[in-house]
Motif scaffolding. Sequence first.
Motif, PDB file in Angstrom:
ATOM      1  N   TYR A 173      -7.378   6.541  -6.865  1.00 26.39           N
ATOM      2  CA  TYR A 173      -5.655   5.522  -6.038  1.00 26.39           C
ATOM      3  C   TYR A 173      -5.043   5.895  -7.550  1.00 26.39           C
ATOM      4  O   TYR A 173      -3.737   5.981  -7.209  1.00 26.39           O
ATOM      5  CB  TYR A 173      -6.797   4.302  -6.013  1.00 26.39           C
ATOM      6  CG  TYR A 173      -5.406   3.037  -5.902  1.00 26.39           C
ATOM      7  CD1 TYR A 173      -5.129   3.336  -4.591  1.00 26.39           C
ATOM      8  CD2 TYR A 173      -4.671   2.577  -6.675  1.00 26.39           C
ATOM      9  CE1 TYR A 173      -3.879   2.461  -3.901  1.00 26.39           C
ATOM     10  CE2 TYR A 173      -4.057   1.642  -6.103  1.00 26.39           C
ATOM     11  CZ  TYR A 173      -3.530   1.682  -4.725  1.00 26.39           C
ATOM     12  OH  TYR A 173      -2.321   1.355  -4.807  1.00 26.39           O
ATOM     13  N   TYR A 231       0.989  -1.513   0.016  1.00 24.95           N
ATOM     14  CA  TYR A 231      -0.163  -0.057  -0.324  1.00 24.95           C
ATOM     15  C   TYR A 231       1.168   0.832  -0.211  1.00 24.95           C
ATOM     16  O   TYR A 231       2.121   0.864   0.511  1.00 24.95           O
ATOM     17  CB  TYR A 231      -1.077  -0.196   0.782  1.00 24.95           C
ATOM     18  CG  TYR A 231      -0.305  -0.414   2.693  1.00 24.95           C
ATOM     19  CD1 TYR A 231      -0.016   1.052   3.187  1.00 24.95           C
ATOM     20  CD2 TYR A 231      -0.288  -1.240   3.090  1.00 24.95           C
ATOM     21  CE1 TYR A 231       0.999   0.117   4.157  1.00 24.95           C
ATOM     22  CE2 TYR A 231       0.841  -1.431   4.191  1.00 24.95           C
ATOM     23  CZ  TYR A 231       1.799  -0.583   4.578  1.00 24.95           C
ATOM     24  OH  TYR A 231       2.294  -0.597   6.035  1.00 24.95           O
ATOM     25  N   THR A 281     -10.819   5.995   2.727  1.00 24.43           N
ATOM     26  CA  THR A 281     -10.295   4.923   2.225  1.00 24.43           C
ATOM     27  C   THR A 281     -10.372   5.205   0.790  1.00 24.43           C
ATOM     28  O   THR A 281     -11.545   5.718   0.261  1.00 24.43           O
ATOM     29  CB  THR A 281     -10.578   3.389   2.294  1.00 24.43           C
ATOM     30  OG1 THR A 281     -10.401   3.060   3.565  1.00 24.43           O
ATOM     31  CG2 THR A 281      -9.542   2.711   1.083  1.00 24.43           C
ATOM     32  N   THR A 326     -11.118   4.491  -2.905  1.00 24.60           N
ATOM     33  CA  THR A 326     -12.144   3.702  -3.463  1.00 24.60           C
ATOM     34  C   THR A 326     -12.388   3.485  -4.752  1.00 24.60           C
ATOM     35  O   THR A 326     -12.584   2.161  -5.495  1.00 24.60           O
ATOM     36  CB  THR A 326     -13.542   3.052  -3.086  1.00 24.60           C
ATOM     37  OG1 THR A 326     -14.151   3.539  -2.747  1.00 24.60           O
ATOM     38  CG2 THR A 326     -12.994   2.695  -1.491  1.00 24.60           C
TER      39      THR A 326
END
Length: 85
Positions: free
Chosen positions: A58, A19, A51, A53
Amino acid sequence: MNPDAVLACNPNQNSPWAYYMMLVDKSWLAQLLVKFNIRASNHWYNSQPDTLTTPVFYQQFVLVCRTLMSNKLSSKPKCCTGYKY
């Protein structure tokens, strides 16, 4: 993650990176949020953990992390990338 929160990291086996995570100075970030009219006060207060998603967000985050960790770039393009993100 909020500053001073306990973090448990469990990377994928046989992989050095499972990550990406940025550790950002909370005072600097608070001032930046005021500068861009996102918050009214430069006093830091914790936010809800989040987070990414959405694949596009991302991918952009990964690109920023790779840019910031690059040993081939000077600090100026790294700073510009951080501000743009």
